[in-house]
Motif scaffolding. Structure first.
Motif, PDB file in Angstrom:
ATOM      1  N   ILE A 210      -0.858   5.838   2.162  1.00  0.00           N
ATOM      2  CA  ILE A 210      -0.845   6.545   0.880  1.00  0.00           C
ATOM      3  C   ILE A 210      -1.076   8.034   1.092  1.00  0.00           C
ATOM      4  CG2 ILE A 210      -2.068   6.799  -1.312  1.00  0.00           C
ATOM      5  CD1 ILE A 210      -2.605   3.814  -1.253  1.00  0.00           C
ATOM      6  N   PHE A 211      -2.036   8.370   1.948  1.00  0.00           N
ATOM      7  CA  PHE A 211      -2.310   9.787   2.211  1.00  0.00           C
ATOM      8  C   PHE A 211      -1.096  10.466   2.840  1.00  0.00           C
ATOM      9  CE2 PHE A 211      -3.752  13.174   5.068  1.00  0.00           C
ATOM     10  CZ  PHE A 211      -4.384  14.001   4.159  1.00  0.00           C
ATOM     11  N   ASN A 212      -0.485   9.804   3.821  1.00  0.00           N
ATOM     12  CA  ASN A 212       0.697  10.383   4.466  1.00  0.00           C
ATOM     13  C   ASN A 212       1.849  10.550   3.477  1.00  0.00           C
ATOM     14  OD1 ASN A 212      -0.599  10.483   6.923  1.00  0.00           O
ATOM     15  ND2 ASN A 212       0.219   8.534   7.639  1.00  0.00           N
ATOM     16  N   TYR A 213       1.995   9.578   2.579  1.00  0.00           N
ATOM     17  CA  TYR A 213       3.091   9.669   1.604  1.00  0.00           C
ATOM     18  C   TYR A 213       2.876  10.831   0.639  1.00  0.00           C
ATOM     19  CZ  TYR A 213       6.059   8.695  -2.377  1.00  0.00           C
ATOM     20  OH  TYR A 213       6.963   8.828  -3.393  1.00  0.00           O
ATOM     21  N   ILE A 214       1.680  10.920   0.048  1.00  0.00           N
ATOM     22  CA  ILE A 214       1.420  11.995  -0.918  1.00  0.00           C
ATOM     23  C   ILE A 214       1.519  13.358  -0.249  1.00  0.00           C
ATOM     24  CG2 ILE A 214      -0.292  12.955  -2.493  1.00  0.00           C
ATOM     25  CD1 ILE A 214      -1.349  10.164  -2.942  1.00  0.00           C
ATOM     26  N   ARG A 215       0.920  13.488   0.936  1.00  0.00           N
ATOM     27  CA  ARG A 215       1.012  14.760   1.652  1.00  0.00           C
ATOM     28  C   ARG A 215       2.462  15.094   1.979  1.00  0.00           C
ATOM     29  NH1 ARG A 215      -0.940  14.559   7.676  1.00  0.00           N
ATOM     30  NH2 ARG A 215       0.948  13.285   7.637  1.00  0.00           N
ATOM     31  N   GLY A 216       3.215  14.106   2.469  1.00  0.00           N
ATOM     32  CA  GLY A 216       4.615  14.356   2.803  1.00  0.00           C
ATOM     33  C   GLY A 216       5.448  14.689   1.582  1.00  0.00           C
ATOM     34  N   LYS A 217       5.163  14.023   0.446  1.00  0.00           N
ATOM     35  CA  LYS A 217       5.931  14.296  -0.770  1.00  0.00           C
ATOM     36  C   LYS A 217       5.678  15.717  -1.273  1.00  0.00           C
ATOM     37  CE  LYS A 217       8.235  11.776  -2.333  1.00  0.00           C
ATOM     38  NZ  LYS A 217       9.697  11.563  -2.154  1.00  0.00           N
ATOM     39  N   LEU A 308      10.410   0.656   3.852  1.00  0.00           N
ATOM     40  CA  LEU A 308      10.944  -0.187   2.790  1.00  0.00           C
ATOM     41  C   LEU A 308      12.455   0.004   2.692  1.00  0.00           C
ATOM     42  CD1 LEU A 308       8.275   0.589   0.037  1.00  0.00           C
ATOM     43  CD2 LEU A 308       8.455  -1.527   1.341  1.00  0.00           C
ATOM     44  N   HIS A 309      13.124  -1.044   2.309  1.00  0.00           N
ATOM     45  CA  HIS A 309      14.567  -0.967   2.092  1.00  0.00           C
ATOM     46  C   HIS A 309      14.851  -0.148   0.833  1.00  0.00           C
ATOM     47  CE1 HIS A 309      18.706  -2.291   1.314  1.00  0.00           C
ATOM     48  NE2 HIS A 309      18.741  -2.609   2.594  1.00  0.00           N
ATOM     49  N   PRO A 310      15.949   0.632   0.822  1.00  0.00           N
ATOM     50  CA  PRO A 310      16.259   1.432  -0.376  1.00  0.00           C
ATOM     51  C   PRO A 310      16.332   0.629  -1.662  1.00  0.00           C
ATOM     52  CG  PRO A 310      17.625   2.131   1.468  1.00  0.00           C
ATOM     53  CD  PRO A 310      16.860   0.933   1.940  1.00  0.00           C
ATOM     54  N   ILE A 333       6.568   4.380  -4.415  1.00  0.00           N
ATOM     55  CA  ILE A 333       6.666   3.942  -3.018  1.00  0.00           C
ATOM     56  C   ILE A 333       5.314   3.461  -2.484  1.00  0.00           C
ATOM     57  CG2 ILE A 333       7.164   4.726  -0.674  1.00  0.00           C
ATOM     58  CD1 ILE A 333       9.416   6.382  -1.777  1.00  0.00           C
ATOM     59  N   PRO A 334       4.194   4.187  -2.713  1.00  0.00           N
ATOM     60  CA  PRO A 334       2.906   3.614  -2.275  1.00  0.00           C
ATOM     61  C   PRO A 334       2.595   2.278  -2.925  1.00  0.00           C
ATOM     62  CG  PRO A 334       2.653   5.946  -2.741  1.00  0.00           C
ATOM     63  CD  PRO A 334       4.023   5.563  -3.200  1.00  0.00           C
ATOM     64  N   LEU A 335       2.936   2.123  -4.210  1.00  0.00           N
ATOM     65  CA  LEU A 335       2.678   0.839  -4.865  1.00  0.00           C
ATOM     66  C   LEU A 335       3.556  -0.262  -4.284  1.00  0.00           C
ATOM     67  CD1 LEU A 335       2.340   2.038  -8.563  1.00  0.00           C
ATOM     68  CD2 LEU A 335       0.518   1.156  -7.090  1.00  0.00           C
ATOM     69  N   ALA A 336       4.814   0.070  -3.973  1.00  0.00           N
ATOM     70  CA  ALA A 336       5.680  -0.916  -3.326  1.00  0.00           C
ATOM     71  C   ALA A 336       5.154  -1.270  -1.940  1.00  0.00           C
ATOM     72  CB  ALA A 336       7.105  -0.378  -3.244  1.00  0.00           C
ATOM     73  N   SER A 337       4.635  -0.273  -1.221  1.00  0.00           N
ATOM     74  CA  SER A 337       4.032  -0.544   0.086  1.00  0.00           C
ATOM     75  C   SER A 337       2.784  -1.402  -0.055  1.00  0.00           C
ATOM     76  CB  SER A 337       3.681   0.779   0.776  1.00  0.00           C
ATOM     77  OG  SER A 337       4.831   1.575   0.972  1.00  0.00           O
ATOM     78  N   LEU A 338       2.039  -1.199  -1.155  1.00  0.00           N
ATOM     79  CA  LEU A 338       0.866  -2.037  -1.406  1.00  0.00           C
ATOM     80  C   LEU A 338       1.275  -3.491  -1.612  1.00  0.00           C
ATOM     81  CD1 LEU A 338      -2.120  -2.494  -2.081  1.00  0.00           C
ATOM     82  CD2 LEU A 338      -1.603  -1.792  -4.428  1.00  0.00           C
ATOM     83  N   VAL A 339       2.328  -3.704  -2.384  1.00  0.00           N
ATOM     84  CA  VAL A 339       2.817  -5.068  -2.594  1.00  0.00           C
ATOM     85  C   VAL A 339       3.213  -5.694  -1.252  1.00  0.00           C
ATOM     86  CG1 VAL A 339       4.628  -6.450  -3.672  1.00  0.00           C
ATOM     87  CG2 VAL A 339       3.567  -4.581  -4.948  1.00  0.00           C
ATOM     88  N   LYS A 340       3.885  -4.916  -0.428  1.00  0.00           N
ATOM     89  CA  LYS A 340       4.292  -5.429   0.880  1.00  0.00           C
ATOM     90  C   LYS A 340       3.085  -5.739   1.755  1.00  0.00           C
ATOM     91  CE  LYS A 340       6.923  -4.170   5.010  1.00  0.00           C
ATOM     92  NZ  LYS A 340       7.699  -3.107   5.693  1.00  0.00           N
ATOM     93  N   ALA A 341       2.063  -4.870   1.724  1.00  0.00           N
ATOM     94  CA  ALA A 341       0.857  -5.100   2.528  1.00  0.00           C
ATOM     95  C   ALA A 341       0.122  -6.346   2.065  1.00  0.00           C
ATOM     96  CB  ALA A 341      -0.065  -3.880   2.446  1.00  0.00           C
ATOM     97  N   VAL A 342       0.085  -6.571   0.750  1.00  0.00           N
ATOM     98  CA  VAL A 342      -0.570  -7.768   0.223  1.00  0.00           C
ATOM     99  C   VAL A 342       0.168  -9.021   0.685  1.00  0.00           C
ATOM    100  CG1 VAL A 342      -1.091  -9.050  -1.887  1.00  0.00           C
ATOM    101  CG2 VAL A 342      -1.565  -6.598  -1.765  1.00  0.00           C
TER     102      VAL A 342
END
Length: 364
Positions: A210-217, A308-310, A333-342
């Motif tokens: 999440i940190f990497n995503y927000i910083r990168g965005k 994640l796939h497009p 995208i972080p929320l989708a990554s959270l779903v994937k991590a769960v």
């Protein structure tokens, strides 16, 4: 049917850790969905504190008191925001007003071009379609519509009072979140179940992503916005600052944002130059910027944050954007990554374990 459902429930929810994880996620989702408006200052402050925690932690690591570090980081952040606000917003406002003033002449030019096209190719476009379009445009620009817009603006100006309150509350909340991070985390643990090891595992996996995503965005928005503005300014495109900011903000919506912002850029360029070499150069340059963003900048910035796939990314933007608006789009995208991590961390029991045990002797 009941037997199948019972077996599925035992396989997926027999672990208390899994039930705890579901309850935590469901509780947080319901709180944000139903009380997001009331909790907006708190949520904004949490996001900002999450982003500013890294420099505070680095300063604390070299021996600076955490209170002092939080104060310095917050002062620098507020100063940067004020610099951007007073340096950029007036220019954007001026260009936006100018664009609104030029809309009638731009519409006239567009209608004239459309009429010429109809005269040359009457077999492709029905003249009645143009008349209908003109009638709709006149309805949009009539006095009543302008009065409605004025009422909306008055409503927005009333909400400025709320923004002023947020401008005071949010920095205070960010300061206390940064200063008293450890105490607040210890106090919040009492509201969560004790058997939360699975939830902790998911959070540890998602924290850095999440940190990497927000910083990168944020870095992507700044780079694309500045490069686009510089290119538009070199091409002497009108409203270069406004269109540059829109291009930078368009990266908030993956795949869709670039398509949406292309339309106003193409229209402004067309009304300024018509079908000419300048128009072609501008669109080619803009296409190169978008291509470099998608094929070079995004892989560099998000190589460790997005896997994640497009299709899932677009679906996440639509779902979470529909639920939580702009914030849902930003964190799709972080929320989708959270779903994937769960899903990846979900414990497997029952029949699935038996199948795994049966497969092990065969593998040997």
């Amino acid at each position: 049917m009941l037997t199948i459902l019972s077996r599925w429930y035992k396989e997926r929810f027999s672990d208390p850790q899994a039930v705890t994880l579901v309850l935590i996620l469901a509780g947080l989702a319901l709180a944000i969905y139903f009380a997001g408006g009331l909790l907006a200052p708190l949520l904004v402050a949490l996001v900002l504190a999450f982003l500013l925690e890294w420099p505070v932690a680095q300063m604390a690591r070299i021996g600076i008191n955490r209170t002092t570090a939080a104060s310095l980081v917050l002062i620098l952040f507020i100063g940067l925001m004020l610099l951007i606000s007073f340096g950029l917003i007036p220019s954007l406002w001026k260009q936006g007003v100018s664009l609104i003033g030029d809309l009638p002449s731009m519409i006239d030019k567009g209608l004239f071009t459309a009429q010429q096209f109809i005269n040359q190719y009457p077999q492709f476009v029905n003249p009645t379609q143009l008349d209908t379009m003109v009638a709709e445009l006149k309805k949009m620009l009539d006095t009543q519509h302008l009065l409605d817009i004025g009422k909306q603006l008055l409503g927005y100006s009333a909400s400025l009072l709320v923004l002023m309150v947020y401008a005071i509350l949010v920095p205070l909340l960010v300061f206390f979140f940064l200063k008293d991070k450890d105490e607040l985390l210890r106090a919040s643990k009492r509201f969560f179940p004790s058997n939360r090891d699975l939830a902790r595992k998911v959070w540890n996996e998602m924290h850095q992503q999440i940190f990497n995503y927000i910083r990168g965005k944020i870095i992507e928005i700044v780079i694309i916005g500045v490069v686009s503005y510089a290119f538009f300014a070199v091409m002497d495109l009108r409203y270069a600052a406004l269109l540059g900011v829109l291009t930078g903000l368009s990266v908030l919506i993956p795949y869709v944002g670039a398509t949406l912002v292309t339309l106003p850029i193409a229209l402004v360029a067309f009304f300024q130059w018509g079908i000419s070499s300048e128009f072609g150069y501008l669109m080619i340059g803009y296409g190169i910027i978008q291509a470099l963003d998608g094929n070079l900048l995004v892989p560099i910035l998000f190589s460790d944050a997005v896997d994640l796939h497009p299709v899932f990314i677009i679906a996440a933007v639509l779902v979470f954007g529909g639920l939580w608006g702009v914030w849902g789009v930003f964190f799709a995208i972080p929320l989708a990554s959270l779903v994937k991590a769960v899903i990846n961390a979900w414990p497997v029991h029952g029949a699935a374990v038996e199948e795994t045990a049966k497969a092990e002797p065969l593998a040997k």
